[in-house]
Design a protein around this motif. Structure first.
Motif: not given
Length: 248
Positions: A78, A80, A82-83, A85, A233, A235
């Motif tokens: 987790c 940022a 990978r989008n 949290t 989503e 990333k």
């Protein structure tokens, strides 16, 4: 071990109380002065049986689920980039979304960890007592086609309806045919607001309508999928490629 102890163990196992039997046997191997009092022993036996049954149930649900990866939530990355949290993951980890009949839609490029995340959530669901079924989308298409040929379509739909969580992995790799469109609509209609479905796809949700085809049915499917869904989503670069590069 005394004859009375062995007799008790045999009786517990004959009643399928294996958790109790194992805990009782362990307690009786302790020196007499270390053995728990009767009330404490009874509590330990009940706790052991409850834990044993939960573990057996989890093993059975995992075996039946046919989940693809031995994934666990603790190993889901987790950050940022990978989008995704930690708070998002924690909010899903109690699987209350299943009880509320909410869906999860996971999108992202190939290799970004969609399937791993879905499998981790699926395994978590099994451990919490929710019946789960995993399908790669190609296998799902084959299964539906086969049931139409051998006359087991209704039986399979009933099995799916009784399952708390359905996972469809890699949705959108090929367009749906008429039979699968109708089957998917029926599955979603049966489950809407009562049980959950989780879908992973390389395609953004906005493109799913075109993959489904036949606008009227696509509208019905998307309405039941998206209306009460958590959307993740993912990333970032391919985790598979990063792992490969690291090993080179």
């Amino acid at each position: 071990m005394t004859m009375n102890t062995q007799l008790t163990l045999d009786q517990l196992r004959s009643m399928n109380l294996y958790g109790m039997a194992n805990a009782y046997e362990a307690a009786m191997t302790l020196p007499v002065h270390e053995q728990p009092a009767a009330d404490m022993l009874l509590g330990k036996l009940v706790d052991a049986e409850q834990l044993f049954r939960k573990e057996q149930s989890t093993k059975r649900y995992l075996l039946q689920s046919k989940i693809r990866y031995p994934a666990i939530l603790e190993q889901v990355h987790c950050n940022a980039a990978r989008n995704l949290t930690r708070d998002q993951l924690l909010s899903l980890s109690d699987c209350s979304f299943i009880r509320r009949g909410e869906n999860i839609l996971i999108t992202g490029a190939t290799g970004c960890g969609k399937s791993y995340l879905a499998c981790a959530l699926g395994r978590q669901a099994c451990s919490l007592g929710y019946r789960t079924l995993y399908f790669g989308m190609n296998r799902f298409l084959e299964r539906i086609a086969q049931t139409k040929l051998d006359g087991t379509f209704v039986r399979v739909l009933n099995q799916i309806e009784r399952t708390h969580l359905i996972i469809l992995d890699d949705f959108g790799l090929q367009p749906l045919d008429a039979t699968t469109r109708i089957a998917l609509l029926q599955i979603l209609e049966d489950r809407y607001g009562k049980q959950a479905i989780m879908i992973t796809s390389q395609l953004p949700v906005a493109q799913w309508h075109d993959v489904i085809g036949e606008p009227t049915i696509a509208d019905g499917i998307m309405d039941r999928l998206v209306g009460n869904a958590h959307r993740l989503e993912l990333k970032g670069e391919s985790l598979r490629r990063k792992k490969l590069d690291k090993n080179v």
